[in-house]
Design a protein around this motif. Structure first.
Motif, short mmCIF file in Angstrom:
data_model
loop_
_atom_site.label_atom_id
_atom_site.label_comp_id
_atom_site.label_asym_id
_atom_site.label_seq_id
_atom_site.Cartn_x
_atom_site.Cartn_y
_atom_site.Cartn_z
N MET A 226 0.81 -1.21 0.00
CA MET A 226 0.00 0.00 0.00
C MET A 226 0.85 1.27 0.00
O MET A 226 0.48 2.28 -0.60
CB MET A 226 -0.93 0.00 1.22
N SER A 230 0.64 1.65 -3.98
CA SER A 230 -0.58 2.47 -4.04
C SER A 230 -0.35 3.92 -3.62
O SER A 230 -1.21 4.77 -3.86
CB SER A 230 -1.67 1.83 -3.17
N GLY A 231 0.77 4.20 -2.95
CA GLY A 231 1.10 5.57 -2.60
C GLY A 231 0.49 6.10 -1.32
O GLY A 231 0.43 7.31 -1.11
N PHE A 232 0.05 5.19 -0.43
CA PHE A 232 -0.47 5.63 0.86
C PHE A 232 0.69 6.01 1.78
O PHE A 232 1.78 5.45 1.70
CB PHE A 232 -1.30 4.52 1.52
N SER A 233 0.45 6.94 2.68
CA SER A 233 1.45 7.27 3.69
C SER A 233 1.43 6.22 4.79
O SER A 233 0.43 5.53 4.99
CB SER A 233 1.16 8.65 4.29
N SER A 236 -1.34 6.61 7.31
CA SER A 236 -2.70 6.23 6.91
C SER A 236 -2.94 4.73 6.99
O SER A 236 -4.07 4.27 6.81
CB SER A 236 -2.97 6.71 5.48
N VAL A 240 -6.25 2.02 6.70
CA VAL A 240 -6.26 0.96 5.69
C VAL A 240 -6.49 -0.40 6.35
O VAL A 240 -7.33 -1.20 5.89
CB VAL A 240 -4.93 0.94 4.89
N GLU A 287 -1.90 0.63 -8.43
CA GLU A 287 -1.31 1.96 -8.27
C GLU A 287 -2.37 3.02 -7.94
O GLU A 287 -2.03 4.11 -7.49
CB GLU A 287 -0.57 2.35 -9.55
N HIS A 288 -3.62 2.69 -8.19
CA HIS A 288 -4.71 3.62 -7.90
C HIS A 288 -5.26 3.34 -6.50
O HIS A 288 -5.64 2.20 -6.20
CB HIS A 288 -5.81 3.49 -8.95
N LYS A 289 -5.32 4.35 -5.68
CA LYS A 289 -5.67 4.15 -4.27
C LYS A 289 -7.05 3.53 -4.08
O LYS A 289 -7.21 2.58 -3.31
CB LYS A 289 -5.59 5.49 -3.52
N ALA A 292 -7.01 -0.09 -5.13
CA ALA A 292 -6.28 -0.90 -4.16
C ALA A 292 -7.12 -1.17 -2.92
O ALA A 292 -7.17 -2.29 -2.42
CB ALA A 292 -4.97 -0.21 -3.77
N LEU A 293 -7.81 -0.13 -2.44
CA LEU A 293 -8.65 -0.30 -1.26
C LEU A 293 -9.83 -1.23 -1.56
O LEU A 293 -10.15 -2.11 -0.76
CB LEU A 293 -9.17 1.06 -0.79
#
Length: 389
Positions: A226, A230-233, A236, A240, A287-289, A292-293
């Motif tokens: 993630m 996916s680019g999550f911090s 966060s 998730v 790659e799209h948040k 991915a979720l």
């Protein structure tokens, strides 16, 4: 009875925290101890190995003591294992601690089910057992996100220290709320193995192991996936993990609702198909948040949506060896966890990006689907054989 169910639910909550909590702090643990992510993933596998080895051993020797004393001993092992993990100073010590933590896992479910079968009113046993298992689903929804936040905000050791202290409270609840009972059923070990002479239980074991391996090949490394794909911090990840836990809770509930109108086999097959498609979608759109979720949510929902149907099918095909069958189901479940984490670690060790974790995950889940289809074929052939004979 309600207090007993609540005490057992607390026990499974602690098990869920110990088993799945490490996934939310995997990166912090690896960095803090100075090991690679794949090496940290092996800690998931060693917990599963503890379950696989512990379940049958405890099943053999537990008949000498009351169910309450056996349960207290098992929860005490959880306290020791998680405390040892908290203060581990070397990688071998971490591995040993995870093994000890997993050793009582399967037996706690088995002993708890026996206790509830003895105290629950007729027709209420299934509801009581479901209440016990609910503790693990709630752990994924609430406990693990809290543990993830602790690991990120402070240190991963705080997460497992909390689990160990929680298990102490579980022991207190068992002392006061679980009655002293004995398993008086006669034990004929040789007869319990007779159901294994048929292919059906082995196909269910295979479906359980491969299905779990499929999800865990990805879920074991959900945090680096993630964050890096996916680019999550990292901050966060608490939310998730909470969403993934909600998927597990709703998957379990939805599966129960479907069981009124559909057979366990049909639910299990459709669930595995859903997981395979979700994993492939994660590979394409991870790659799209939002993607991915959403796909991660479906994978986690499938993980628990398939559990109850497989357990029912196992009991249906383990006549005379129900306890051994239940232990075998737990062994297959956790062996799948170990296999999945190992496959995911191989992908990373070979230098592939985290996106590629979903491919072996989809392949393993496809294997579970094939095992279920073969099981269905066996069940349709057997009545015809009985008629011709």
């Amino acid at each position: 009875m309600k207090k007993t169910v609540f005490s057992l639910a607390l026990a499974t909550f602690g098990l869920g925290m110990a088993e799945f909590g490490i996934m939310g702090v995997l990166t912090e643990l690896a960095n803090n101890v100075g090991i690679s992510i794949p090496s940290a993933g092996h800690l998931i596998s060693f917990y599963a190995f503890g379950v696989v080895i512990g379940a049958p051993i405890i099943a053999i020797f537990s008949g000498r003591f009351s169910l309450k004393k056996t349960l207290l001993f098992l929860v005490a092992l959880c306290v020791i294992g998680n405390a040892m993990f908290t203060f581990s100073t070397s990688y071998p010590m971490l591995l040993a601690a995870r093994f000890i933590s997993g050793f009582p896992h399967g037996a706690i479910f088995g002993v708890g089910a026996i206790i509830l079968s003895k105290i629950a009113p007729p027709g209420k046993v299934t509801i009581a057992v479901a209440g016990m298992i609910a503790g693990m689903t709630v752990a994924n929804l609430v406990g693990i996100p809290v543990g993830t936040w602790l690991g990120h905000a402070f240190n991963w050791r705080y997460t497992f220290c909390l689990i160990s202290l929680f298990d102490v409270l579980v022991m207190v609840s068992v002392l006061f709320w679980v009655p002293t009972l004995y398993d008086t059923a006669p034990t004929h070990l040789r007869e319990q193995f007779h159901f294994l002479q048929k292919p059906e239980p082995w196909l269910i074991f295979a479906a359980t192991m491969l299905g779990n391996a499929g999800v865990f090949a990805w879920f074991s490394y959900i945090k680096p996936f993630m964050v890096n794909v996916s680019g999550f911090s990292e901050a966060s990840m608490t939310w998730v993990m909470m969403l993934m836990g909600l998927g597990m809770v709703l998957g379990n509930m939805f599966s129960g609702k479907l069981s009124v109108n559909f057979s366990p086999l049909r639910i299990a097959i459709v669930t595995e198909v859903m997981v395979v498609l979700a994993m492939l979608a994660l590979f394409v759109g991870g790659e799209h948040k939002l993607a991915a979720l959403g796909m991660g949510f479906l994978c986690c929902a499938g993980l628990f949506a398939v559990s109850a149907p497989l357990q029912i099918m196992l009991l249906q095909n383990a006549k005379g060896g129900e306890m051994l069958g239940a232990a075998g189901g737990q062994m297959a479940f956790n062996l799948g966890n170990a296999v999945g984490a190992w496959f995911g670690g191989l992908i990373i060790a070979f230098g592939f990006t985290y996106s590629y974790l979903t491919l072996p995950a989809a392949l393993l889940s496809s294997g579970a689907m094939v095992a279920l289809l073969l099981y269905g074929q066996c069940k349709t052939k057997r009545p015809l054989q009985a008629v011709t004979e």
